[in-house]
Scaffold this motif. Structure first.
Motif, PDB file in Angstrom:
ATOM      1  N   ALA A   1      -4.401 -85.609  40.276  1.00 12.50           N
ATOM      2  CA  ALA A   1      -5.565 -85.012  39.615  1.00 12.50           C
ATOM      3  C   ALA A   1      -6.752 -84.999  40.554  1.00 12.50           C
ATOM      4  CB  ALA A   1      -5.880 -85.776  38.336  1.00 12.50           C
ATOM      5  N   ALA A   2      -6.942 -86.068  41.302  1.00 13.09           N
ATOM      6  CA  ALA A   2      -8.076 -86.141  42.223  1.00 13.09           C
ATOM      7  C   ALA A   2      -7.992 -85.058  43.296  1.00 13.09           C
ATOM      8  CB  ALA A   2      -8.129 -87.527  42.874  1.00 13.09           C
ATOM      9  N   GLU A   3      -6.791 -84.798  43.783  1.00 12.44           N
ATOM     10  CA  GLU A   3      -6.620 -83.763  44.808  1.00 12.44           C
ATOM     11  C   GLU A   3      -6.896 -82.377  44.241  1.00 12.44           C
ATOM     12  OE1 GLU A   3      -3.246 -85.715  47.745  1.00 12.44           O
ATOM     13  OE2 GLU A   3      -2.623 -84.991  45.772  1.00 12.44           O
ATOM     14  N   ARG A   4      -6.448 -82.126  43.035  1.00 15.39           N
ATOM     15  CA  ARG A   4      -6.688 -80.820  42.418  1.00 15.39           C
ATOM     16  C   ARG A   4      -8.170 -80.639  42.078  1.00 15.39           C
ATOM     17  NH1 ARG A   4      -1.384 -80.486  38.334  1.00 15.39           N
ATOM     18  NH2 ARG A   4       0.137 -81.122  39.935  1.00 15.39           N
ATOM     19  N   ILE A   5      -8.795 -81.696  41.631  1.00 15.40           N
ATOM     20  CA  ILE A   5     -10.227 -81.641  41.331  1.00 15.40           C
ATOM     21  C   ILE A   5     -11.019 -81.333  42.588  1.00 15.40           C
ATOM     22  CG2 ILE A   5     -12.206 -83.090  40.702  1.00 15.40           C
ATOM     23  CD1 ILE A   5     -10.301 -84.433  38.635  1.00 15.40           C
ATOM     24  N   ALA A   6     -10.630 -81.938  43.705  1.00 16.79           N
ATOM     25  CA  ALA A   6     -11.319 -81.668  44.965  1.00 16.79           C
ATOM     26  C   ALA A   6     -11.209 -80.187  45.335  1.00 16.79           C
ATOM     27  CB  ALA A   6     -10.734 -82.542  46.072  1.00 16.79           C
ATOM     28  N   LYS A   7     -10.075 -79.592  45.053  1.00 18.19           N
ATOM     29  CA  LYS A   7      -9.908 -78.159  45.344  1.00 18.19           C
ATOM     30  C   LYS A   7     -10.809 -77.312  44.450  1.00 18.19           C
ATOM     31  CE  LYS A   7      -5.136 -78.680  46.936  1.00 18.19           C
ATOM     32  NZ  LYS A   7      -3.717 -78.343  46.717  1.00 18.19           N
ATOM     33  N   LEU A   8     -10.923 -77.684  43.188  1.00 14.65           N
ATOM     34  CA  LEU A   8     -11.795 -76.934  42.286  1.00 14.65           C
ATOM     35  C   LEU A   8     -13.251 -77.057  42.705  1.00 14.65           C
ATOM     36  CD1 LEU A   8     -10.184 -77.760  38.808  1.00 14.65           C
ATOM     37  CD2 LEU A   8      -9.857 -75.734  40.230  1.00 14.65           C
TER      38      LEU A   8
ATOM     39  N   ARG B   1     -11.585 -62.924  48.735  1.00 16.53           N
ATOM     40  CA  ARG B   1     -10.843 -63.398  49.901  1.00 16.53           C
ATOM     41  C   ARG B   1     -11.662 -64.402  50.699  1.00 16.53           C
ATOM     42  NH1 ARG B   1     -10.494 -63.179  54.989  1.00 16.53           N
ATOM     43  NH2 ARG B   1     -12.351 -61.864  55.178  1.00 16.53           N
ATOM     44  N   GLN B   2     -12.941 -64.112  50.890  1.00 11.83           N
ATOM     45  CA  GLN B   2     -13.806 -65.012  51.646  1.00 11.83           C
ATOM     46  C   GLN B   2     -14.014 -66.346  50.926  1.00 11.83           C
ATOM     47  OE1 GLN B   2     -17.428 -63.414  53.368  1.00 11.83           O
ATOM     48  NE2 GLN B   2     -16.534 -61.363  53.558  1.00 11.83           N
ATOM     49  N   VAL B   3     -14.111 -66.306  49.609  1.00 11.21           N
ATOM     50  CA  VAL B   3     -14.258 -67.549  48.845  1.00 11.21           C
ATOM     51  C   VAL B   3     -13.061 -68.456  49.069  1.00 11.21           C
ATOM     52  CG1 VAL B   3     -14.212 -68.498  46.501  1.00 11.21           C
ATOM     53  CG2 VAL B   3     -15.812 -66.666  47.060  1.00 11.21           C
ATOM     54  N   ILE B   4     -11.865 -67.902  48.955  1.00 14.93           N
ATOM     55  CA  ILE B   4     -10.650 -68.706  49.122  1.00 14.93           C
ATOM     56  C   ILE B   4     -10.568 -69.273  50.535  1.00 14.93           C
ATOM     57  CG2 ILE B   4      -8.126 -68.643  49.130  1.00 14.93           C
ATOM     58  CD1 ILE B   4      -9.507 -68.532  46.342  1.00 14.93           C
ATOM     59  N   GLU B   5     -10.900 -68.475  51.515  1.00 15.27           N
ATOM     60  CA  GLU B   5     -10.860 -68.940  52.903  1.00 15.27           C
ATOM     61  C   GLU B   5     -11.906 -70.030  53.141  1.00 15.27           C
ATOM     62  OE1 GLU B   5     -11.851 -66.957  57.192  1.00 15.27           O
ATOM     63  OE2 GLU B   5     -10.418 -65.880  55.922  1.00 15.27           O
ATOM     64  N   LYS B   6     -13.110 -69.803  52.646  1.00 17.53           N
ATOM     65  CA  LYS B   6     -14.204 -70.759  52.853  1.00 17.53           C
ATOM     66  C   LYS B   6     -13.928 -72.080  52.138  1.00 17.53           C
ATOM     67  CE  LYS B   6     -19.276 -70.766  52.936  1.00 17.53           C
ATOM     68  NZ  LYS B   6     -19.348 -70.595  54.405  1.00 17.53           N
ATOM     69  N   ALA B   7     -13.240 -72.003  50.998  1.00 18.55           N
ATOM     70  CA  ALA B   7     -12.905 -73.207  50.242  1.00 18.55           C
ATOM     71  C   ALA B   7     -11.744 -73.989  50.852  1.00 18.55           C
ATOM     72  CB  ALA B   7     -12.562 -72.829  48.804  1.00 18.55           C
ATOM     73  N   GLY B   8     -11.099 -73.424  51.865  1.00 20.80           N
ATOM     74  CA  GLY B   8      -9.970 -74.090  52.487  1.00 20.80           C
ATOM     75  C   GLY B   8      -8.708 -74.057  51.649  1.00 20.80           C
ATOM     76  N   LEU B   9      -8.563 -73.014  50.835  1.00 17.51           N
ATOM     77  CA  LEU B   9      -7.430 -72.925  49.913  1.00 17.51           C
ATOM     78  C   LEU B   9      -6.415 -71.856  50.299  1.00 17.51           C
ATOM     79  CD1 LEU B   9      -9.374 -73.251  46.524  1.00 17.51           C
ATOM     80  CD2 LEU B   9      -8.111 -75.037  47.749  1.00 17.51           C
ATOM     81  N   ALA B  10      -6.521 -71.333  51.504  1.00 13.32           N
ATOM     82  CA  ALA B  10      -5.660 -70.221  51.892  1.00 13.32           C
ATOM     83  C   ALA B  10      -4.176 -70.587  51.922  1.00 13.32           C
ATOM     84  CB  ALA B  10      -6.093 -69.681  53.258  1.00 13.32           C
TER      85      ALA B  10
ATOM     86  N   GLN C   1     -18.016 -74.622  45.405  1.00 10.27           N
ATOM     87  CA  GLN C   1     -18.970 -74.725  46.508  1.00 10.27           C
ATOM     88  C   GLN C   1     -18.956 -73.461  47.363  1.00 10.27           C
ATOM     89  OE1 GLN C   1     -21.187 -77.172  46.965  1.00 10.27           O
ATOM     90  NE2 GLN C   1     -22.053 -76.080  48.737  1.00 10.27           N
ATOM     91  N   ALA C   2     -17.771 -72.921  47.597  1.00  9.20           N
ATOM     92  CA  ALA C   2     -17.664 -71.676  48.359  1.00  9.20           C
ATOM     93  C   ALA C   2     -18.315 -70.518  47.602  1.00  9.20           C
ATOM     94  CB  ALA C   2     -16.198 -71.365  48.653  1.00  9.20           C
TER      95      ALA C   2
END
Length: 474
Positions: A32-39, A156-165, A44-45
């Protein structure tokens, strides 16, 4: 190669699918902590790119794109506060069939999800369902709508900037891209858009037995009863119908007004629309607060609906002006609309309302039943019994009393349609469960000596009598 062997063309997105499929097992095991960090990283992005997102919305729809982002922060906060609890095994009631065994629901990801988004709130509708998909631990292929290409690039830029690619592949392009993606064996497909494409999505999903989530809008009615507060009902309908120039799946599409107040209500509605979007008498087209239609093709589509209705006898009570080059449709109210007109059945998705008088509430319900179940249904009344009666005698994906469209983005409510207006639910815990598989688990004791009894043959003669005993009605 045998000359009769069929030529199978390689899917241009097979490599992306294979990458996501290989990534899925690791995502399924994230905490859960890892998924929350992604959200949190996702929001933030979005925040850091808010100016560019705002400009994209202005260029494509004539309104600040940042307005579309308002629900995202609240939705992500809601998920982050509750996700750990949702991910835990869900206890179920102890019933006799368990015979003392332990049982629970284990929530696990669907796997690889295809998310086909639409264009009317292009960044929001790309990212809001994605919150549920990420929280559920899925790998995702996300295709934003080609109708809003500037916003698609921002996604696309949001996903890349968030490090979720690595977890979310953003794939841009037109219908040919969607068609190719739909040929791949995704575990689940989410589509937000219209019925025509929704049917194609269901047909494609059937080939791989994929689950589907469809949000498709529809002809949303608003009932204005004889005891409604006319000023309140007119103001709310005038505002909601012109959100994104009526390009909102939950917008009221037609009004059922009690015959005793019809003229008074229409006058009040025109007054409110004018006060909102033409307060200085400079014309609706000069209003900075009235968005534009997304492109010229859709503007012409709306014009064709108006022209068809007028040509068959409908009367324009307000507006009717269209400037395709400017992507402008004036706030329009039509009366005398009949079933032979295209606008009677087709969702307008623009700033056009049709007015229908009714004599009894039974008449109003019969009118609503002439069309498929809507995504939203609205009732304006000051009487509790009347509101309850309409909710009990109609069917829709969602509803509101004395307001419209406010049921969207309420994290504690499941959002979705019914039949023609949608399948499945989005948002909050319902969204988490929509993109999860609730695996039923029963456990016997780890030590067989402590386990629940198990009956093996040969059975004693008394067994038949015991079965008869169990079958006795309560």
């Amino acid at each position: 190669m045998n000359q009769y062997s069929p030529v199978v063309e390689a899917n241009p997105y097979q490599d992306i699918f294979d990458r996501l499929q290989a990534r899925a097992p690791a995502l399924a095991r994230t905490t859960a902590a890892e998924r929350i960090a992604k959200l949190r990283a996702l929001y933030q992005a979005v925040y850091e790119l808010r100016a560019e997102i705002g400009q994209a919305g202005h260029d494509e729809l004539g309104m600040d794109g940042k307005m579309h982002l308002i629900p995202l922060k609240g939705e992500i906060d809601f998920f982050c506060e509750r996700l750990e609890g949702w991910m835990g095994n869900e206890a179920v009631e102890d019933v006799p069939a368990l015979m003392g065994r332990k049982a629970y629901i284990h929530w696990e990801p669907k796997g690889v999800v295809l998310h086909l988004s639409t264009w009317n709130s292009p960044v929001l509708i790309s990212l809001s369902p994605l919150i549920s998909m990420i929280a559920s631990g899925n790998a995702v292929a996300l295709k934003p709508s080609e109708v809003a290409p500037l916003s698609a690039e921002m996604v696309r830029q949001v996903i890349e900037k968030a490090g979720l690619a690595d977890d979310v592949a953003v794939i841009t392009g037109g219908p040919d891209v969607a068609q190719a993606l739909l040929k791949l064996p995704f575990n689940h497909i989410c589509y937000v858009g219209n019925n025509r494409v929704g049917r194609l999505v269901m047909e494609a999903a059937a080939q791989h037995f994929a689950g589907v989530t469809l949000e498709m809008g529809g002809k949303n009615p608003a009932v204005i009863e004889r005891d409604a507060d006319l000023d309140d009902a007119a103001g709310k309908i005038a505002f909601v119908r012109h959100l994104i120039a009526g390009q909102v799946c939950l917008c009221p599409d037609y009004l059922l007004v009690h015959e005793s107040i019809k003229d008074a209500y229409v006058a009040k509605l025109i007054e409110k629309i004018t006060a909102f979007y033409n307060p200085n008498g400079e014309g609706f087209q000069a209003s900075a607060d009235l968005p534009r239609i997304v492109n010229e093709r859709h503007t012409l589509r709306i014009k064709a609906l108006i022209d068809d209705a007028v040509g068959k006898g409908a009367r324009i009570l307000m507006g009717g002006e269209v400037d395709p080059a400017a992507k402008y449709v004036a706030p329009t109210i039509l009366d005398n609309v009949t079933e032979d007109m295209e606008i009677f059945q087709e969702e307008v998705f623009g700033p056009v309302l049709t007015i229908h008088a009714f004599a009894t509430r039974e008449d109003a319900v019969r009118e609503i039943a002439k069309r498929p179940k809507p995504l939203g249904l609205y009732i304006f009344t000051q009487d509790r019994e009347t509101a309850d009666w309409y909710i009990d005698h109609t069917r829709s994906g969602s509803a509101a009393v004395n307001n419209a469209a406010i049921q969207a983005n309420v994290a504690t409510l499941p959002f979705g349609g019914s039949n023609h207006s949608g399948i499945g639910r989005l948002g909050g815990k319902a969204g988490f469960q929509e993109f999860s598989n609730g695996r039923a688990v029963v456990e016997d004791a780890l030590d067989p000596a402590q386990g629940a009894p198990m009956f093996y043959p040969p059975f004693p003669a008394e067994a038949a009598a015991y079965v008869d005993f169990l079958l006795i009605p309560n």
